[in-house]
Design a protein around this motif. Sequence first.
Motif, mmCIF file in Angstrom:
data_model
loop_
_atom_site.group_PDB
_atom_site.id
_atom_site.type_symbol
_atom_site.label_atom_id
_atom_site.label_comp_id
_atom_site.label_asym_id
_atom_site.label_seq_id
_atom_site.Cartn_x
_atom_site.Cartn_y
_atom_site.Cartn_z
ATOM 1 N N GLU A 146 1.127 -0.908 0.068
ATOM 2 C CA GLU A 146 -0.080 -0.272 -0.035
ATOM 3 C C GLU A 146 0.843 0.852 0.165
ATOM 4 O OE1 GLU A 146 -1.846 -0.654 3.560
ATOM 5 O OE2 GLU A 146 -2.649 -2.932 2.826
ATOM 6 N N GLN A 147 1.699 1.342 0.503
ATOM 7 C CA GLN A 147 2.492 2.282 1.327
ATOM 8 C C GLN A 147 3.887 2.665 -0.404
ATOM 9 O OE1 GLN A 147 3.048 4.399 3.279
ATOM 10 N NE2 GLN A 147 1.406 3.327 4.849
ATOM 11 N N PHE A 148 3.829 1.275 -0.859
ATOM 12 C CA PHE A 148 4.503 1.153 -2.370
ATOM 13 C C PHE A 148 3.956 2.072 -3.664
ATOM 14 C CE2 PHE A 148 7.728 -2.165 -1.470
ATOM 15 C CZ PHE A 148 8.691 -1.422 -0.719
ATOM 16 N N PHE A 149 2.837 2.183 -3.590
ATOM 17 C CA PHE A 149 1.838 2.205 -4.254
ATOM 18 C C PHE A 149 1.301 4.055 -4.012
ATOM 19 C CE2 PHE A 149 0.736 -2.119 -5.485
ATOM 20 C CZ PHE A 149 0.035 -1.419 -7.032
ATOM 21 N N ALA A 150 1.179 4.247 -2.802
ATOM 22 C CA ALA A 150 1.296 5.974 -2.952
ATOM 23 C C ALA A 150 2.347 6.547 -2.507
ATOM 24 C CB ALA A 150 1.047 5.879 -0.689
ATOM 25 N N ASN A 151 4.030 5.653 -2.053
ATOM 26 C CA ASN A 151 4.538 6.664 -2.728
ATOM 27 C C ASN A 151 5.489 6.975 -4.413
ATOM 28 O OD1 ASN A 151 7.016 7.902 -1.408
ATOM 29 N ND2 ASN A 151 8.218 5.936 -1.717
ATOM 30 N N GLN A 152 4.474 6.710 -5.159
ATOM 31 C CA GLN A 152 4.347 6.637 -6.324
ATOM 32 C C GLN A 152 3.325 7.632 -6.916
ATOM 33 O OE1 GLN A 152 4.915 3.059 -9.019
ATOM 34 N NE2 GLN A 152 5.480 1.764 -7.150
ATOM 35 N N GLY A 153 2.647 7.656 -5.851
ATOM 36 C CA GLY A 153 1.517 8.421 -5.864
ATOM 37 C C GLY A 153 0.088 7.438 -6.543
ATOM 38 N N ALA A 154 -0.097 6.158 -7.056
ATOM 39 C CA ALA A 154 -0.835 5.691 -7.341
ATOM 40 C C ALA A 154 -1.650 5.573 -6.382
ATOM 41 C CB ALA A 154 -0.275 4.271 -8.157
ATOM 42 N N GLU A 155 -2.979 5.523 -6.557
ATOM 43 C CA GLU A 155 -3.776 5.198 -5.984
ATOM 44 C C GLU A 155 -4.038 3.210 -6.214
ATOM 45 O OE1 GLU A 155 -7.961 6.993 -7.531
ATOM 46 O OE2 GLU A 155 -7.048 9.340 -6.677
ATOM 47 N N TYR A 156 -4.610 2.662 -4.995
ATOM 48 C CA TYR A 156 -4.759 1.686 -4.621
ATOM 49 C C TYR A 156 -5.983 1.126 -4.655
ATOM 50 C CZ TYR A 156 -3.389 -2.944 -1.769
ATOM 51 O OH TYR A 156 -2.347 -3.347 -1.837
ATOM 52 N N VAL A 157 -7.000 1.691 -5.250
ATOM 53 C CA VAL A 157 -8.770 0.873 -5.453
ATOM 54 C C VAL A 157 -9.616 2.105 -6.010
ATOM 55 C CG1 VAL A 157 -8.856 -0.085 -2.900
ATOM 56 C CG2 VAL A 157 -9.402 2.276 -3.245
ATOM 57 N N ASN A 158 -10.474 2.284 -6.847
ATOM 58 C CA ASN A 158 -10.885 3.732 -8.069
ATOM 59 C C ASN A 158 -11.831 4.761 -6.832
ATOM 60 O OD1 ASN A 158 -13.083 1.790 -7.348
ATOM 61 N ND2 ASN A 158 -13.838 1.482 -9.510
ATOM 62 N N ASN A 159 -12.171 5.283 -7.601
ATOM 63 C CA ASN A 159 -13.122 6.025 -7.438
ATOM 64 C C ASN A 159 -11.951 7.048 -6.560
ATOM 65 O OD1 ASN A 159 -15.090 5.517 -8.631
ATOM 66 N ND2 ASN A 159 -15.915 4.010 -7.475
ATOM 67 N N ALA A 185 0.026 -12.938 -11.155
ATOM 68 C CA ALA A 185 -0.907 -12.877 -9.156
ATOM 69 C C ALA A 185 -1.781 -11.868 -9.333
ATOM 70 C CB ALA A 185 0.436 -13.441 -8.401
ATOM 71 N N LEU A 186 -0.995 -10.387 -9.349
ATOM 72 C CA LEU A 186 -2.220 -9.022 -8.927
ATOM 73 C C LEU A 186 -3.258 -9.402 -10.180
ATOM 74 C CD1 LEU A 186 1.155 -6.730 -9.160
ATOM 75 C CD2 LEU A 186 -0.282 -7.446 -7.468
ATOM 76 N N ASP A 187 -3.396 -9.897 -10.900
ATOM 77 C CA ASP A 187 -4.328 -10.064 -12.152
ATOM 78 C C ASP A 187 -5.602 -10.191 -11.038
ATOM 79 O OD1 ASP A 187 -3.741 -8.546 -13.400
ATOM 80 O OD2 ASP A 187 -3.783 -9.322 -15.115
ATOM 81 N N ALA A 188 -5.049 -11.742 -10.286
ATOM 82 C CA ALA A 188 -6.258 -12.223 -9.459
ATOM 83 C C ALA A 188 -6.492 -11.706 -7.837
ATOM 84 C CB ALA A 188 -5.184 -13.617 -8.909
ATOM 85 N N ALA A 189 -5.281 -11.916 -7.885
ATOM 86 C CA ALA A 189 -5.656 -10.614 -6.347
ATOM 87 C C ALA A 189 -6.390 -9.519 -6.675
ATOM 88 C CB ALA A 189 -4.667 -10.266 -5.764
ATOM 89 N N SER A 196 -10.199 -2.747 -6.830
ATOM 90 C CA SER A 196 -8.898 -3.166 -6.485
ATOM 91 C C SER A 196 -7.909 -2.459 -8.277
ATOM 92 C CB SER A 196 -8.622 -4.305 -6.322
ATOM 93 O OG SER A 196 -6.913 -4.647 -5.991
ATOM 94 N N LEU A 197 -6.769 -1.741 -7.352
ATOM 95 C CA LEU A 197 -6.156 -1.318 -8.698
ATOM 96 C C LEU A 197 -4.981 -1.830 -8.344
ATOM 97 C CD1 LEU A 197 -7.204 2.366 -9.103
ATOM 98 C CD2 LEU A 197 -7.963 0.402 -10.105
ATOM 99 N N VAL A 198 -4.829 -2.898 -7.671
ATOM 100 C CA VAL A 198 -3.475 -3.631 -7.346
ATOM 101 C C VAL A 198 -2.458 -4.409 -8.132
ATOM 102 C CG1 VAL A 198 -4.112 -5.749 -6.175
ATOM 103 C CG2 VAL A 198 -2.271 -5.221 -5.127
ATOM 104 N N ASN A 199 -3.431 -4.385 -9.401
ATOM 105 C CA ASN A 199 -2.703 -5.090 -10.356
ATOM 106 C C ASN A 199 -2.538 -4.314 -11.824
ATOM 107 O OD1 ASN A 199 -5.219 -3.986 -10.672
ATOM 108 N ND2 ASN A 199 -5.896 -6.332 -12.801
ATOM 109 N N GLY A 200 -1.948 -2.577 -11.127
ATOM 110 C CA GLY A 200 -1.932 -1.640 -12.122
ATOM 111 C C GLY A 200 -0.367 -1.486 -11.763
ATOM 112 N N ASP A 201 0.477 -0.589 -12.686
ATOM 113 C CA ASP A 201 1.339 -0.508 -13.164
ATOM 114 C C ASP A 201 2.506 -0.160 -11.947
ATOM 115 O OD1 ASP A 201 1.167 -0.372 -16.006
ATOM 116 O OD2 ASP A 201 1.080 1.496 -15.914
ATOM 117 N N ALA A 202 2.059 0.670 -10.518
ATOM 118 C CA ALA A 202 2.941 1.001 -9.947
ATOM 119 C C ALA A 202 2.556 -1.016 -8.796
ATOM 120 C CB ALA A 202 2.096 1.651 -8.771
#
Length: 475
Positions: free
Chosen positions: A235-248, A453-457, A259-265
């Motif tokens: 979660e912190q690695f996402f925020a540190n890249q300015g990326a959101e973890y879930v939509n909206n 793995a991230l797509d499934a998550a 969930s956006l956990v399978n995004g580029d970040a």
Amino acid sequence: MKNWKRRESFLPVAVLLLLVSLIASACGSGANTNTAGGAEAANGSPSAAAGSSTSGADGKKEEKTEKTKVIWWHSMGGELGKAADQLVADFNASQDGIEVEAVYQGTYDESLNKMKASMDSKSGPSLIQVYEIGSRFMIDSGAITPVQDFIDQEGYDVSQLEENIASYYTFDGKQYSMPFNTSNPILYYNKDLFKAAGLDPDKAPATYGEVKQAAQTLAAKGTPASFAIYGWFMEQFFANQGAEYVNNGNGRSAPADASLVNGDAGIQTLEWWKEMVDSKAAINLGRKTDDTKKAFLAGQISMTLDSTASLRGIVDGAAGKFEVGTAFLPKPDGAEGGVVVGGASLWILNNKPEAEQKAAWEFIKFLAQPETQAKWHISTGYFPITKQAYDEQIVKENLDKYPQFQTAIDQLHASKPSQATQGAVMGVFPEARQIVEGAIEEVLGGSKPVKQALDAAAEAITGKISNYNKTVNVK
């Protein structure tokens, strides 16, 4: 919240029980949820009995003024529990109209489940400490009175609070709870091992590439890096890249439904992590931060990630063995963002009389005072939530003793405000962490490639969010 059907009363018990199972069913890795372990803290003193009396010097009975009783449920065990009990004792001694009783209720998950079980009988607390990822549920339950109500009633000055901390608990401009114990993750490294490996001990690696390069050099000397498989770190690695973890808008502009956990970040982070493990630059020690901490203090690994709340224990544990260096959480080259607060906040329950709720608010204000926050910070290592606490002499002296904590302060203040750094919110966050940790294990263990793995998550988390949203009637 926009598009959210608000409730002012409790949700039906059957619905709450379903929400309990959604939130708590997958919370088995308690060692990684910023909960406080250790022995149960002693409870506070009981309140004065209503209508009791004593005899004065002249033999006449003098009626005692009845105190308003506030029951505070918390999850601070061991030494943290002793520090919490001291704050309660200080408050009770500071005035004679309110008596707070602190009751340790186990881990955050255990405490929250006990609260839900008590709601129908109203036998629960006046005030409860809830971990940050339980915020969405607390709002949706209809069981709380937002602290914003009390802030507005008396014009309480919120500008004294750390903006990057208070913002996590603020939704659509309304602050729902008061932050209490707050932490961030930072990079810890062994300066002595850096020097022995020919690396600059005063220049910590800042990017994914620099961490990987340093870890390879250190691994060649027998001391690789190791990061616990902890969903909070992702979660912190996402925020540190300015990326959101879930939509909206990270679930803040409208309820999250994906969930956006399978995004580029996520892909970039897990590929970097996997490459380090595959090249032996890093080793996998599992999910428990306690295990990586022990290996770090034993000099078996050169770098690790851990909470700022662990800083004092790590520095003290390394005393006489090696010098501990600290640095910001690493991120990819060119990424802009920051860290999200971890820890917990204080929530006022709305099934208690108005006088009791107001008394709980008085205790909350006491806890937010600079001198109180200074004592709490010194005793525990958690951030002060009040900016003026840094002006207290004991905090200045503590920074002289533990200069590594300046890293934590600087990182908090350097975090750029955004919905990414404000933090994701969803009603099934504890379960989502478990799912992400499972995906990381699959990748590091070689059973699934990163994207799969991230797509499934992401699919699994989205399904859990959907079920939760149906339960609370999201429109």
